[in-house]
Write an enzyme that holds these catalytic residues in place. Structure first.
Site, PDB file in Angstrom:
ATOM      1  CG  ASP A  33      45.399  48.634  65.283  1.00  0.00           C
ATOM      2  OD1 ASP A  33      44.517  48.855  64.438  1.00  0.00           O
ATOM      3  OD2 ASP A  33      46.093  47.601  65.294  1.00  0.00           O
ATOM      4  CD  GLU A  80      51.107  51.990  54.531  1.00  0.00           C
ATOM      5  OE1 GLU A  80      50.699  52.857  55.345  1.00  0.00           O
ATOM      6  OE2 GLU A  80      52.306  51.886  54.200  1.00  0.00           O
ATOM      7  CG  ASN A  81      44.703  53.917  57.060  1.00  0.00           C
ATOM      8  OD1 ASN A  81      44.929  54.645  58.022  1.00  0.00           O
ATOM      9  ND2 ASN A  81      44.837  52.596  57.122  1.00  0.00           N
TER      10      ASN A  81
END
Length: 311
Positions: A33, A80-81
């Site tokens: 992240d 989700e990306n």
């Protein structure tokens, strides 16, 4: 502090941490992240942050091999990306394709017999990424000394849901007896090739959540979790070793808890159970570090000739 002094201090700290590491997890999973935030911090475009993060990916592979980790899973692209703008995802897909092929041809990958695998709904990815995955998989499929899993188009809950549906279909068709469903049944539906249970999850970028990552293999194994502030491109070997140390502390605490629970149960043992109980206590004693070994009287078992009611 000058850059030179800071560098020397980091080298010294890494050396100290390396000397402290005495136990190694088999499977480390990493949530990479902070690439986009790193890019904004540097005044660069998002894709430059992903490219900087790719260098850290190469480094952590080496760090894992240095200390004896046998499997590494990297969370590279979640389901989700897909909701992000195309102008952000397309350069990332280009980078993934490039790095997968580069890894598949790298001497260090073949010298260390690294098997590259992709997990996730890869059929949702662009064709060029799927082709790169196929290439990397074929180039390294004969290796098993080290496993590198790359989670692409991955969502933990959706995978569990699909596995449950597949099991239900097998039961409905009569190909599977409900009484025969076990952990292995579910795992076969999750992945074509098995994953080890996750021992340690590392998340960079300051977030303190595991983001639906490997719920079956991590939560089920009560994996240790290490959250750290550096963005993924800034993640250092010292940060990695701090994560390994977190795993070691977690393991030691778990062993102590099991030992105490076992000892607490001994008073209720019947005569026929005592030989097995003695063996169990011996195993737990051996699992504890020398500094935490209990005194003999602490683990003394009742004499088998003593009436149970008097124990």
């Amino acid at each position: 502090m000058s850059d030179w002094l800071r560098k020397q201090a980091n080298i010294l700290y890494e050396r100290l941490l390396s000397e402290e590491v005495s136990g190694t997890p088999n499977h480390v999973a990493v949530i990479q992240d902070g690439n986009r935030r790193y890019a904004r911090q540097q005044g660069d475009d998002t894709h430059q942050g992903h490219r900087a993060g790719a260098k850290t990916t190469e480094q952590i592979l080496e760090w894992c091999q240095e200390i004896g980790v046998e499997e590494l899973t990297l969370y590279a692209f979640s389901t989700e990306n897909f909701n992000r703008p195309a102008e952000e995802n397309e350069p990332l897909f280009d980078l993934l394709s490039e790095k997968l092929r580069e890894f598949a041809d790298a001497d260090r990958v073949h010298d260390n017999e690294v098997q590259i695998r992709a997990i996730g709904a890869v059929d949702r990815l662009p064709k060029r990424v799927q082709e790169a995955i196929t290439y990397a998989t074929r180039q390294t499929q004969e290796y098993d000394r080290f496993i590198l899993n790359i989670a692409l188009a991955y969502g933990g809950r959706s995978q569990l849901l699909e596995a449950a549906r597949s099991v239900a279909k097998d039961v409905e068709s009569g190909n599977l007896d409900p009484e025969e469903i076990d952990i292995g049944t579910v795992e076969k539906q999750l992945y074509t090739t098995p994953l080890r249970d996750v021992d340690l999850i590392i998340r960079t970028g300051g977030g303190e959540r595991t983001s639906n990552f490997l719920p079956w293999h991590a939560n089920g194994n009560e994996a240790a979790v290490f959250f750290c502030k550096p963005y993924w491109p800034e993640f250092s070997k010292a940060d990695f070793l701090r994560g390994i140390r977190t795993y070691e502390h977690r393991q030691q605490s778990w062993q102590r808890t099991r030992a105490r629970r076992a000892l607490a149960l001994l008073g209720s043992m019947s005569d026929q159970d005592l030989p097995e109980a003695r063996s169990t206590v011996a195993r737990f004693r051996d699992s504890l570090p020398a500094s935490e070994q209990p005194n003999e009287e602490t683990i003394e078992l009742p004499d088998s000739n003593e009436p149970v009611a008097d124990r």
